[in-house]
Design a protein around this motif. Structure first.
Motif, PDB file in Angstrom:
ATOM      1  N   ASN A 122       0.831  -1.259  -0.078  1.00 46.45           N
ATOM      2  CA  ASN A 122       0.007   0.027   0.205  1.00 46.45           C
ATOM      3  C   ASN A 122       0.974   1.129  -0.053  1.00 46.45           C
ATOM      4  O   ASN A 122       1.394   1.753   0.959  1.00 46.45           O
ATOM      5  N   LEU A 123       1.208   1.749  -1.309  1.00 49.72           N
ATOM      6  CA  LEU A 123       1.898   3.019  -1.235  1.00 49.72           C
ATOM      7  C   LEU A 123       1.591   4.113  -0.751  1.00 49.72           C
ATOM      8  O   LEU A 123       2.377   5.117  -0.240  1.00 49.72           O
ATOM      9  N   GLN A 124       0.302   4.266  -0.563  1.00 53.79           N
ATOM     10  CA  GLN A 124      -0.413   5.351   0.057  1.00 53.79           C
ATOM     11  C   GLN A 124      -0.181   5.702   1.503  1.00 53.79           C
ATOM     12  O   GLN A 124      -0.014   6.622   2.237  1.00 53.79           O
ATOM     13  N   GLN A 125       0.412   4.512   2.240  1.00 51.45           N
ATOM     14  CA  GLN A 125       0.610   4.332   3.723  1.00 51.45           C
ATOM     15  C   GLN A 125       2.130   3.967   3.778  1.00 51.45           C
ATOM     16  O   GLN A 125       2.579   3.926   4.847  1.00 51.45           O
ATOM     17  N   THR A 126       2.780   3.927   2.705  1.00 57.08           N
ATOM     18  CA  THR A 126       4.503   3.851   2.674  1.00 57.08           C
ATOM     19  C   THR A 126       5.017   5.286   2.929  1.00 57.08           C
ATOM     20  O   THR A 126       4.890   6.146   1.869  1.00 57.08           O
ATOM     21  N   SER A 133      18.855  18.597  -4.219  1.00 57.03           N
ATOM     22  CA  SER A 133      20.065  19.500  -4.251  1.00 57.03           C
ATOM     23  C   SER A 133      19.522  21.104  -4.426  1.00 57.03           C
ATOM     24  O   SER A 133      20.274  21.927  -4.193  1.00 57.03           O
ATOM     25  N   ASP A 134      18.228  21.024  -4.700  1.00 58.31           N
ATOM     26  CA  ASP A 134      17.710  22.765  -5.017  1.00 58.31           C
ATOM     27  C   ASP A 134      16.174  22.648  -4.828  1.00 58.31           C
ATOM     28  O   ASP A 134      15.618  21.656  -4.823  1.00 58.31           O
ATOM     29  N   THR A 135      15.590  23.848  -5.045  1.00 53.93           N
ATOM     30  CA  THR A 135      14.311  24.117  -4.546  1.00 53.93           C
ATOM     31  C   THR A 135      13.176  23.388  -5.672  1.00 53.93           C
ATOM     32  O   THR A 135      12.348  22.918  -5.220  1.00 53.93           O
ATOM     33  N   ALA A 136      13.781  23.629  -6.815  1.00 51.65           N
ATOM     34  CA  ALA A 136      12.945  23.121  -7.943  1.00 51.65           C
ATOM     35  C   ALA A 136      12.763  21.769  -7.928  1.00 51.65           C
ATOM     36  O   ALA A 136      11.700  21.285  -8.116  1.00 51.65           O
ATOM     37  N   THR A 137      14.036  20.985  -7.633  1.00 52.72           N
ATOM     38  CA  THR A 137      14.035  19.547  -7.586  1.00 52.72           C
ATOM     39  C   THR A 137      13.226  19.151  -6.470  1.00 52.72           C
ATOM     40  O   THR A 137      12.444  18.028  -6.430  1.00 52.72           O
ATOM     41  N   ALA A 138      13.433  19.934  -5.323  1.00 50.66           N
ATOM     42  CA  ALA A 138      12.563  19.494  -4.089  1.00 50.66           C
ATOM     43  C   ALA A 138      10.903  19.476  -4.394  1.00 50.66           C
ATOM     44  O   ALA A 138      10.267  18.743  -3.867  1.00 50.66           O
ATOM     45  N   ASN A 139      10.606  20.669  -5.121  1.00 50.77           N
ATOM     46  CA  ASN A 139       9.029  20.706  -5.548  1.00 50.77           C
ATOM     47  C   ASN A 139       8.642  19.551  -6.269  1.00 50.77           C
ATOM     48  O   ASN A 139       7.536  19.013  -6.153  1.00 50.77           O
ATOM     49  N   LEU A 140       9.473  19.328  -7.229  1.00 51.86           N
ATOM     50  CA  LEU A 140       9.173  17.998  -8.145  1.00 51.86           C
ATOM     51  C   LEU A 140       9.092  16.725  -7.607  1.00 51.86           C
ATOM     52  O   LEU A 140       7.922  16.087  -7.588  1.00 51.86           O
ATOM     53  N   LEU A 141       9.964  16.735  -6.719  1.00 54.39           N
ATOM     54  CA  LEU A 141      10.001  15.333  -5.780  1.00 54.39           C
ATOM     55  C   LEU A 141       8.561  15.379  -4.606  1.00 54.39           C
ATOM     56  O   LEU A 141       8.108  14.190  -4.626  1.00 54.39           O
ATOM     57  N   GLN A 142       8.383  16.417  -4.230  1.00 58.22           N
ATOM     58  CA  GLN A 142       7.290  16.492  -3.396  1.00 58.22           C
ATOM     59  C   GLN A 142       6.096  16.348  -3.741  1.00 58.22           C
ATOM     60  O   GLN A 142       5.159  15.532  -3.512  1.00 58.22           O
ATOM     61  N   LEU A 144       5.692  14.593  -7.053  1.00 54.96           N
ATOM     62  CA  LEU A 144       5.585  13.127  -7.384  1.00 54.96           C
ATOM     63  C   LEU A 144       5.322  12.292  -6.206  1.00 54.96           C
ATOM     64  O   LEU A 144       4.454  11.340  -6.350  1.00 54.96           O
ATOM     65  N   ALA A 145       6.162  12.326  -5.153  1.00 58.01           N
ATOM     66  CA  ALA A 145       5.903  11.683  -3.930  1.00 58.01           C
ATOM     67  C   ALA A 145       4.430  11.619  -3.427  1.00 58.01           C
ATOM     68  O   ALA A 145       3.874  10.724  -2.991  1.00 58.01           O
ATOM     69  N   SER A 146       3.833  12.934  -3.291  1.00 54.71           N
ATOM     70  CA  SER A 146       2.347  13.095  -2.793  1.00 54.71           C
ATOM     71  C   SER A 146       1.376  12.450  -3.784  1.00 54.71           C
ATOM     72  O   SER A 146       0.390  12.364  -3.293  1.00 54.71           O
ATOM     73  N   ARG A 147       1.665  12.212  -4.846  1.00 54.97           N
ATOM     74  CA  ARG A 147       0.767  11.570  -5.922  1.00 54.97           C
ATOM     75  C   ARG A 147       0.674  10.065  -5.395  1.00 54.97           C
ATOM     76  O   ARG A 147      -0.454   9.342  -5.748  1.00 54.97           O
ATOM     77  N   LYS A 151       2.358  10.039   3.285  1.00 50.18           N
ATOM     78  CA  LYS A 151       3.135  10.143   4.183  1.00 50.18           C
ATOM     79  C   LYS A 151       4.796  10.564   3.275  1.00 50.18           C
ATOM     80  O   LYS A 151       5.625   9.584   3.435  1.00 50.18           O
ATOM     81  N   VAL A 152       4.720  11.666   3.204  1.00 50.24           N
ATOM     82  CA  VAL A 152       5.857  12.212   2.501  1.00 50.24           C
ATOM     83  C   VAL A 152       6.777  12.978   3.503  1.00 50.24           C
ATOM     84  O   VAL A 152       6.114  13.905   4.319  1.00 50.24           O
ATOM     85  N   CYS A 153       7.872  12.794   3.552  1.00 45.30           N
ATOM     86  CA  CYS A 153       8.590  13.598   4.712  1.00 45.30           C
ATOM     87  C   CYS A 153      10.098  14.087   4.022  1.00 45.30           C
ATOM     88  O   CYS A 153      10.798  13.323   3.155  1.00 45.30           O
TER      89      CYS A 153
END
Length: 260
Positions: A122-126, A133-142, A144-147, A151-153
């Protein structure tokens, strides 16, 4: 978003299709082993694949390294993808392993156990732990992970290593203990499912209270006679001999924990 996945193991097998479902367009699979690359390609609907590092498609937007820890480090030394976003999914590899590959690099660590033979967890609970390295990449990962997960941290490389060590302790090492008991039961033609209620209760207790407070048993009580009986039994068992020293060390570790 067009993407290339490097790696074809357990994590790639489950994460790549999940990312496809949230908008990632895989344009290529790379694996050192052609048959593995072909297998994952088929799993993703027949995307192009290669086993040659020099044939990696450099026109994509995102490159996801779902390979072993050693392979992440090795690829970080030879890949050059300027302007692209490059991420790895390893628990113990620092963010800096990718700093020579591109200006935009990061980590998206799925804190879960994956096996090709098992259903996708269950990826929703994973928990998905990100670092960039930078804000743009952090925003992209946030994004993608939130989709994929609720539980994104954000964790630093050092914090992620601590998490990974914790995962090894509660998953890999615990699973080794399950394997040891399973082997002992098989040797005596006993039903391993007899242990299921105890396994379930132990996990539930560890999730509801500090694990040290949930601990019970002869090692905690300091019952050395039981220790000697168990060591004698294990030494006389073909399967038990493999775990004799581990049993002794774990007994001592429990007693050391009691003293603290």
């Amino acid at each position: 978003m067009k993407a290339v996945i490097l790696g074809s193991g357990n994590v790639a097998w489950h994460i790549a299709p999940a990312l496809s479902r949230v908008g990632v367009d895989w344009v290529q699979v790379y694996s050192r082993t052609q048959s593995n690359a072909e297998q994952l390609s088929s799993h993703l609907g027949g995307v192009p694949f290669t086993d040659r590092i020099e044939a990696i498609d450099t026109s994509a937007d995102l490159y996801l390294l779902a390979v072993s820890d050693q392979a992440v480090t090795a690829l970080g030394k030879i890949l050059r993808l300027p302007g692209k976003t490059v991420i790895h999914v390893a628990g113990s590899v620092p963010l800096s392993a990718l700093e020579a590959v591109s200006e935009h690099y990061g980590v998206m660590y799925f804190f879960q156990t994956f096996s090709k033979q098992a259903p996708t967890p269950n990826l929703q609970q994973t928990p998905v732990c990100i670092e960039a390295s930078d804000t743009a990449t952090a925003n992209l990962l946030q994004d993608l992970a939130s989709r994929l997960s609720q539980k994104v941290c954000s964790l630093s490389s050092e914090q992620r290593q601590t998490l990974h060590i914790g995962g090894v302790l509660v998953n890999n090492y615990v699973n080794l203990m399950y394997t040891a008991a399973h082997n002992l039961f098989n040797e005596k033609n006993m039903d391993f499912s007899l242990l299921y209620p105890l396994m379930e209760q132990t996990l539930q207790k560890a999730m509801r209270m500090p694990p040290a407070q949930a601990m019970t048993g002869p090692a905690l009580r300091g019952d050395d006679k039981v220790l000697q009986d168990h060591l004698r039994y294990l030494s006389q068992s073909r399967q038990g001999q493999k775990y004799l020293e581990a049993y002794r060390l774990l007994w001592q570790a429990i007693q050391n924990e009691k003293k603290q």
